[in-house]
Each structure stands twice: as structure tokens, then as C-alpha cells.
Design an enzyme around this catalytic site. Structure first.
Site, PDB file in Angstrom:
ATOM      1  N   ARG A   1       0.907  -1.381  -0.269  1.00  0.00           N
ATOM      2  CA  ARG A   1       0.670   0.055   0.011  1.00  0.00           C
ATOM      3  C   ARG A   1       0.724   1.322  -0.370  1.00  0.00           C
ATOM      4  NH1 ARG A   1      -2.258   0.827   3.997  1.00  0.00           N
ATOM      5  NH2 ARG A   1      -1.353  -1.087   5.593  1.00  0.00           N
TER       6      ARG A   1
ATOM      7  N   TYR B   1      -1.406  -3.173  -7.176  1.00  0.00           N
ATOM      8  CA  TYR B   1      -0.762  -4.562  -6.583  1.00  0.00           C
ATOM      9  C   TYR B   1      -2.073  -4.484  -5.120  1.00  0.00           C
ATOM     10  CZ  TYR B   1       0.451  -5.944  -1.592  1.00  0.00           C
ATOM     11  OH  TYR B   1       1.031  -6.876  -0.813  1.00  0.00           O
ATOM     12  N   GLY B   2      -2.107  -5.651  -4.653  1.00  0.00           N
ATOM     13  CA  GLY B   2      -3.315  -5.354  -3.513  1.00  0.00           C
ATOM     14  C   GLY B   2      -4.295  -4.520  -3.348  1.00  0.00           C
TER      15      GLY B   2
ATOM     16  N   LYS C   1      -9.527  -2.207   1.481  1.00  0.00           N
ATOM     17  CA  LYS C   1      -9.462  -1.240   1.732  1.00  0.00           C
ATOM     18  C   LYS C   1     -10.240  -0.160   1.547  1.00  0.00           C
ATOM     19  CE  LYS C   1      -6.206  -3.539   5.189  1.00  0.00           C
ATOM     20  NZ  LYS C   1      -6.401  -4.574   5.396  1.00  0.00           N
TER      21      LYS C   1
ATOM     22  N   HIS D   1     -11.355  -2.156  11.139  1.00  0.00           N
ATOM     23  CA  HIS D   1     -10.348  -3.352  10.298  1.00  0.00           C
ATOM     24  C   HIS D   1     -10.040  -4.309  11.213  1.00  0.00           C
ATOM     25  CE1 HIS D   1      -5.807  -3.330   9.111  1.00  0.00           C
ATOM     26  NE2 HIS D   1      -6.426  -3.968   8.475  1.00  0.00           N
TER      27      HIS D   1
ATOM     28  N   SER E   1      -1.551  -4.303  10.755  1.00  0.00           N
ATOM     29  CA  SER E   1      -1.236  -5.444   9.880  1.00  0.00           C
ATOM     30  C   SER E   1      -0.087  -6.048  10.289  1.00  0.00           C
ATOM     31  CB  SER E   1      -0.820  -5.119   8.393  1.00  0.00           C
ATOM     32  OG  SER E   1      -2.172  -4.251   7.886  1.00  0.00           O
TER      33      SER E   1
ATOM     34  N   CYS F   1      -0.141  -8.257  12.585  1.00  0.00           N
ATOM     35  CA  CYS F   1       0.082  -8.238  14.564  1.00  0.00           C
ATOM     36  C   CYS F   1      -0.444  -9.639  14.484  1.00  0.00           C
ATOM     37  CB  CYS F   1      -0.385  -6.920  15.137  1.00  0.00           C
ATOM     38  SG  CYS F   1       1.365  -5.269  15.040  1.00  0.00           S
TER      39      CYS F   1
ATOM     40  N   LYS G   1      -3.549 -10.588  13.388  1.00  0.00           N
ATOM     41  CA  LYS G   1      -4.849 -11.194  13.094  1.00  0.00           C
ATOM     42  C   LYS G   1      -5.509 -12.004  12.188  1.00  0.00           C
ATOM     43  CE  LYS G   1      -7.048  -7.785  10.689  1.00  0.00           C
ATOM     44  NZ  LYS G   1      -5.708  -6.644  10.393  1.00  0.00           N
TER      45      LYS G   1
ATOM     46  N   ASN H   1      -3.462 -14.900  12.328  1.00  0.00           N
ATOM     47  CA  ASN H   1      -3.313 -16.330  13.166  1.00  0.00           C
ATOM     48  C   ASN H   1      -4.445 -16.272  14.497  1.00  0.00           C
ATOM     49  OD1 ASN H   1      -1.070 -16.737  11.811  1.00  0.00           O
ATOM     50  ND2 ASN H   1       0.847 -15.742  13.224  1.00  0.00           N
TER      51      ASN H   1
ATOM     52  N   ASP I   1     -10.120  -9.771   8.920  1.00  0.00           N
ATOM     53  CA  ASP I   1      -9.274  -8.774   8.843  1.00  0.00           C
ATOM     54  C   ASP I   1     -10.509  -7.646   8.125  1.00  0.00           C
ATOM     55  OD1 ASP I   1      -7.007  -6.426   7.524  1.00  0.00           O
ATOM     56  OD2 ASP I   1      -8.109  -6.547   5.832  1.00  0.00           O
TER      57      ASP I   1
ATOM     58  N   ARG J   1       2.288 -12.309  -0.404  1.00  0.00           N
ATOM     59  CA  ARG J   1       0.371 -12.651   0.232  1.00  0.00           C
ATOM     60  C   ARG J   1       0.098 -13.336  -0.474  1.00  0.00           C
ATOM     61  NH1 ARG J   1      -1.937  -8.599   3.696  1.00  0.00           N
ATOM     62  NH2 ARG J   1      -0.524  -6.845   3.583  1.00  0.00           N
TER      63      ARG J   1
ATOM     64  N   PHE K   1       0.057 -17.383  19.870  1.00  0.00           N
ATOM     65  CA  PHE K   1      -0.071 -18.719  19.627  1.00  0.00           C
ATOM     66  C   PHE K   1      -1.712 -18.990  19.430  1.00  0.00           C
ATOM     67  CE2 PHE K   1       4.115 -17.785  17.464  1.00  0.00           C
ATOM     68  CZ  PHE K   1       3.999 -17.386  16.484  1.00  0.00           C
ATOM     69  N   GLY K   2      -1.891 -20.587  19.849  1.00  0.00           N
ATOM     70  CA  GLY K   2      -2.722 -21.150  20.603  1.00  0.00           C
ATOM     71  C   GLY K   2      -2.736 -21.436  21.595  1.00  0.00           C
TER      72      GLY K   2
ATOM     73  N   ASN L   1      -3.325 -18.423  23.307  1.00  0.00           N
ATOM     74  CA  ASN L   1      -3.715 -17.157  23.423  1.00  0.00           C
ATOM     75  C   ASN L   1      -5.468 -16.954  23.706  1.00  0.00           C
ATOM     76  OD1 ASN L   1      -1.829 -15.259  22.807  1.00  0.00           O
ATOM     77  ND2 ASN L   1      -1.963 -14.866  20.078  1.00  0.00           N
TER      78      ASN L   1
END
Length: 624
Positions: free
Chosen positions: A87, A236-237, A245, A265, A287, A289, A291, A293, A312, A406, A531-532, A534
Site C-alpha cells: 500500500r 498491487y493488492g 481497504k 479494521h 497489519s 500483528c 490478526k 493467526n 480483516d 501475500r 499462538f494457540g 492466546n
């Protein structure tokens, strides 16, 4: 109808697919005006069919733009021009008559960090310089798409015109696209999206990786009054998939303000406890951080289940019973590849092995993909080609995949997709989570004292910068609500809109929490396994919503009470004292950082309640 669209004669573009005359009047006028402006050689009205998708992918392969990955089912690799990889916030603008409608006026008249404004006059110049004849030699694709389930009262419709078949293939994954959308489009209620890579044929310069783009001329503009998005120069994206977005956050947040809902978001997940009770939560992280996961969490606590509604974006509206309901307006995942592995996100890894478009990841010689953090040992005979299309080894000193590479995969393929993920009325939200990457000072989890304090917690969010935009380095950035690059209107007004939710009669306001999985010890290791594990934090939140778990008031909010976090079976030692330690000096500094940000960036547009909450925090810090 203008003569150029009446036939396939020499005067106008060929009609490759679809019938212009069958479009609604508003859509037809939109298409015709931009055919006249952009002068494509052909027009293709997308129907979203499997047959169309196959032909688009074959065309992209013939053009050398994508490559089939034979290790997987219907998966493809794209390498972009290295100048078109993320972006471009510096070239992303909101166009309004009055600058104050877009961004607060910074104290002293500096540059706002909360978005970029462009005047209508300047925008008209931008259009005149870039768009006339920009699609010569190319096909204009007409993409009708729905953000959210087709026909849902929470959904919105857009039509994107683009000269990029890559965008067509990706929008088919990321949105509900095609015939079903056109049949619901009977009036003027759609967002007009115009995109061009900015490379008319014949080319004036050779392409890099066969990727058409025009970085020097890139602009991504949003015109809220006209419900319009215009993008030029980037393929791109988020710069080109205008449903993402651009529509789902920048335009939608403005619509949400006008219509009384929230476009955020945020991921959406369903959490079911061992007793079979289910609750839905949303979470806003910047982004990269975690999300995706969290949205696809694989719990380490026995008997718990997490299901994904979206990873997202959340559109949320209070229903007639006063419950906040959310839909995921997207149809796919556009996830950051590096760091995704069987350990960090097994469900994402299971999702991406078919019908996926990979962009700027590395390629293995056996027809697969690779990236940093994948944690798969490759056989000795398998070699790696980097995202720059060069042979790569771990000794090269640079990553094999771009840090913002991505995967674009259909959400319906996720093994833990929630049964109600396409529910037209949305899922009921009982908790809102904010969070970011904070290596020091910020505890693992705390609960806001009330709604107003929770809005302040969102407004004061800070996190390490990420690769999703053009920032370099790991400095701590202000990223309120994880929306800093995505606000569609003045952030001060946005805060007032959030605060106003508490004034609605009969609403059930969700509890608000803040998490930080990324706190480090003095030697640089993470204090929390993440991870798990959390799920242990979600378990505490779940019980807090039910009024069951213990909590202690602290300087920042309610912290888990003694023994109220379930650490049974956790691997390794977890130092709760360090994880929850609140350092007075750190929080004094945090208060001053937030005060300076509010004062200089939001200035006179800051709601009084936000400064009141900051003063309350300041008083609590002084009493530590």
C-alpha cells in the site's frame, strides 16, 4: 447509447463478453463515460463463472504474469515489479471540498498523520493528467461485486472497472462477484470504482516481471460525496483490489457514520467453551500483528473451539434488540505470508493449498511456495527462487519472500470457517479487542472500565511499524483503532461517532479489552507463548463477559485476578509478574506521548471525553 458501444466496429471497443444494454442505466452510464475516457480496445462484463476464471488465469499465464504451481491444486504465483509491492499511504488521498472533513488540522499547520486530503480541483487535474487513453490496447473489465453476502441488509455493492486481469482473478476471490450481483443492482446505490495500471499499449518502457504499473504516477483517491474510488498506476493488492481497504474501510467508514453503523479494521471470531456456549468477538490489530493467526486460532486448552468469520474487516450495526451484529464484507483472505506456518497458523496453511493466488513469495523447484518463517525443511535437491526471480539460499542475506508477500484464498476453504460466516443478519458481538506490538510496558491483557474508556484505549493504540505499507524500521507508531491508514473522514468525528454508540437507547454495549502478545523480557525473548495459548486470554474475556472471572482494577484497566488466567498445561515458564507489571515511568511517558498526539494531530477536533479519559489515566499513573 454512445456509438462506440453499439457494435464491435472499428470506431469502438469490442464487446468480448456480456451485454452493455442489459446493465442498469446508472451502471451503463458509468461504463460508457469511462470507456470514452480510458479508450480500451475491448470491454468484458464479468459474470464470475468458473469458465471465465479459467480463461482469465490462462490469459495471465500466456502473458507471463502468473505461473502455475504444480504442487498444489489451481494455485498460482505472481511476481510484481519491485516498485509495486505494498500500500502506498503517501499517495492515498480522500477528496473533499473542505480539508477538515477528511483530516483534523494539526496544531501549527503541519502534515496530518491521520490521512491525506486532496481538493476537488487538484483531483480533477490528476484525472486529466492520467486517465485519458490510459487503457489503449487493453481490455476494460467490468466487475460487479458485493461486499458482504449478496442481498444482506448489511451488504453494499460496487462496480470496478479495471484493465488488469490479475485484479479480476483476485476480486473473484475477495468479493462476491458476477451475475448474481448485477441482478440486485436496479438503482444508483453502488460505489463506482475505476482502476488502471497506467500502461497503455504499445508500451513506452519494458515491464519488470511482465508486471504493468506506473509508480511515478500512482494515486489512489476516494471521493466520498460521489461514492467513488479512483486508482491509477499500481496493480498491487489494496491499491487495485478496490473492494478491500478502499471500499470496505475508507468509503464504508464514511457511509457508516452517515447511516449509524461501524466499518472497522477488525477480525471476527466465534469462541465456544467446553460447555458448548458460544460468543463472538471482534479484534483490531495493525497489519502483521497476528490478526489472521487469532482469527484461525488452534486452542491449546482442551474443549475450546475457535471458528473464523473473517480475518480483516468487520461491518457492525445494532439490531432491533440492541445487539451489535457483524458481517465480514469480504469473501476471501489476503494474508501476509511470511511468518505463516504449521505452528503459527495450521488452518491458514490448510486453506491456501488450493485455488490460491500467491504474490511475491518464493518458489520451490518442485512447484511449491516458500517464505520466511514457514518452518518447513526442504529436501536437499529442492532449490528456491526468490520473489525477485533469482536463485536464493539462506546465505544471501536478504529474504526469499517480500516481507509483505501475500496469499489470496477463498474464505470458504478455511477448515474452521464459522457456520454463520455468511449469515445475512451477521453474528452478535459481545467483546471488542484492541492490540498491537508493544515489546515493553503494556500488559498481556486488560479490560476497559467502561465504553468511554474503551474508546480511549482504541484511540491511544500504538504499535511497531509493519511491512504492509512503505514504512521502514521498528519504531512505535500511533495507530488508533488500527485504522490510521484507513479513515474515510476526520478522526475526531470518528471518535465522536464511536462515543455516540453509548447514547443509543436500549443497546447492549460489548465489553472492550486490550491485548499485547508481544511483550519481551530483558534478553529479548517473548514473555508470552502466544499462538494457540492466546485461547487462555480469550477464556478470561469469555468469563468476564459472563460476569464470572475475577479482575482487579489497575492504572490501565481491569487486570485478571489472582489465578483467573488458566495456565494449566502451558509449555515452559510464564512469568505473570513481568507480563502484568506496570512501570510508573513507562506509563508517565505513554501518557505524554498520547497527549502530544491528541494535541498536535487531532487538535480542536478531539472530543472532550477523550481528553477527560487521558486526564483520568494521568491521575491514576501519578498514584502508582
Amino acid at each position: 447509447m454512445p456509438p462506440q458501444l453499439q457494435s464491435q466496429n472499428q470506431n469502438g471497443p469490442k464487446i468480448l463478453q456480456g451485454d452493455i444494454s442489459s446493465l442498469s442505466l446508472a451502471v451503463r452510464e458509468f461504463v460508457e463515460a469511462n470507456v470514452s475516457l480510458c479508450q480500451p480496445d475491448a470491454v468484458h462484463i464479468c459474470d464470475g463463472s468458473d469458465e471465465e476464471n479459467r480463461s482469465i488465469l490462462i490469459q495471465l499465464e500466456e502473458q507471463g504474469l502468473i505461473k502455475k504451481l504444480h504442487k498444489y491444486e489451481n494455485c498460482w504465483l505472481v511476481r510484481t515489479d519491485p516498485r509495486d509491492v505494498a500500500r502506498v499511504e503517501s499517495k492515498t488521498v480522500i477528496v473533499t471540498q473542505d480539508q477538515k472533513d477528511t483530516v483534523p488540522t494539526p496544531q501549527g499547520g503541519g502534515i496530518s498523520q491521520l490521512g491525506r486530503w486532496m481538493s476537488p480541483e487538484e483531483f480533477d487535474k490528476v484525472m486529466t493528467q492520467r486517465f485519458p487513453g490510459c487503457m489503449k490496447g487493453r481490455t476494460m473489465y467490468v466487475i460487479p461485486f458485493s461486499m458482504g453476502p449478496v442481498g444482506s441488509p448489511l451488504s453494499k455493492i460496487g462496480v470496478e472497472l479495471t484493465d488488469s486481469p490479475y485484479v479480476v482473478a483476485s476480486m473473484r476471490v475477495m468479493t462476491r462477484m458476477g451475475k448474481a450481483v448485477l441482478s440486485t443492482l436496479g438503482n444508483d446505490e453502488f460505489v463506482r470504482c475505476l482502476h488502471s495500471v497506467g500502461c497503455p499499449l504499445p508500451l513506452k518502457k519494458p515491464l519488470v516481471n511482465n508486471w504493468p504499473c506506473n509508480p511515478e504516477q500512482t494515486i489512489i483517491a476516494h471521493i466520498p460525496e460521489r461514492r467513488q474510488i479512483v486508482s491509477f498506476g499500481s496493480g498491487y493488492g489494496g491499491n487495485s483490489l478496490l473492494g478491500k481497504k478502499c471500499f470496505a474501510l475508507r468509503i464504508a467508514s464514511r457511509l457508516a457514520k452517515e447511516e449509524g453503523w461501524l466499518a472497522e479494521h477488525m477480525l471476527i471470531l466465534g469462541v465456544t467453551n467446553p460447555a458448548g456456549v458460544k460468543k463472538y468477538m471482534v479484534a483490531a490489530f495493525p497489519s502483521a500483528c497476528g490478526k489472521t493467526n487469532l482469527a484461525m486460532l488452534c486452542p491449546t486448552l482442551p474443549g475450546w473451539k475457535v471458528e473464523c468469520v473473517g480475518d480483516d474487516i468487520a461491518w457492525m450495526k445494532f439490531d432491533d434488540q440492541g445487539n451489535l451484529r457483524a458481517i465480514n464484507p469480504e469473501n476471501g483472505f489476503f494474508g501476509v505470508a511470511p511468518g505463516t506456518s504449521a505452528k503459527t497458523n495450521p488452518y491458514a496453511m490448510a486453506t491456501i493449498v488450493k485455488n490460491t493466488i500467491f504474490t511475491n513469495v518464493a518458489e520451490t523447484s518442485d512447484g511449491g511456495v516458500y517464505w520466511e518463517g514457514m518452518d518447513q525443511v526442504l529436501p536437499d535437491e529442492v532449490t528456491i527462487t526468490s520473489w525477485r526471480n533469482k536463485p536464493w539460499s539462506s546465505k544471501d542475506g536478504e529474504p526469499c519472500a517480500h516481507p509483505n508477500s501475500r496469499f489470496c484464498s477463498p474464505a470458504g476453504q478455511c477448515p474452521i470457517i464459522d457456520p454463520l460466516w455468511e449469515s445475512p443478519e451477521g453474528v452478535p458481538i459481545e467483546a471488542i479487542i484492541f492490540g498491537g506490538r508493544r515489546p515493553e510496558g503494556v500488559p498481556l491483557v486488560y479490560e476497559a472500565f467502561n465504553w468511554q474508556h474503551g474508546v480511549f484505549v482504541g484511540a491511544a493504540m500504538r504499535s511497531e511499524a509493519t511491512a504492509a505499507a512503505e514504512h521502514k524500521g521498528k519504531f512505535i507508531m500511533h495507530d488508533p483503532f488500527a485504522m490510521r491508514p484507513f479513515f474515510g473522514y476526520n478522526f475526531g468525528q470518528y471518535l465522536s461517532h464511536w462515543l455516540s454508540m453509548a447514547d443509543r437507547p436500549g443497546v447492549n454495549l460489548p465489553k472492550i479489552f486490550h491485548v499485547n502478545w508481544f511483550r519481551k523480557n530483558p534478553t529479548g525473548g517473548f514473555l508470552w507463548p502466544g499462538f494457540g495459548d492466546n485461547i487462555r486470554v480469550l477464556d478470561w474475556m469469555f468469563r468476564r463477559v459472563n460476569g464470572e472471572a475475577g479482575a482487579m482494577p489497575s492504572t490501565v484497566g481491569y487486570l485478571p485476578g489472582a489465578n483467573s488466567l488458566n495456565l494449566q498445561g502451558v509449555q515452559g515458564q510464564v512469568d505473570l509478574d513481568q507480563l502484568f507489571f506496570l512501570d510508573k515511568e513507562f506509563w508517565q511517558q505513554e501518557v505524554e506521548e498520547v497527549r502530544e498526539y491528541f494535541t498536535t494531530q487531532v487538535n480542536v477536533d478531539l472530543p472532550n471525553e477523550m481528553m477527560r479519559q487521558l486526564e483520568l489515566l494521568h491521575q491514576r499513573v501519578q498514584q502508582m
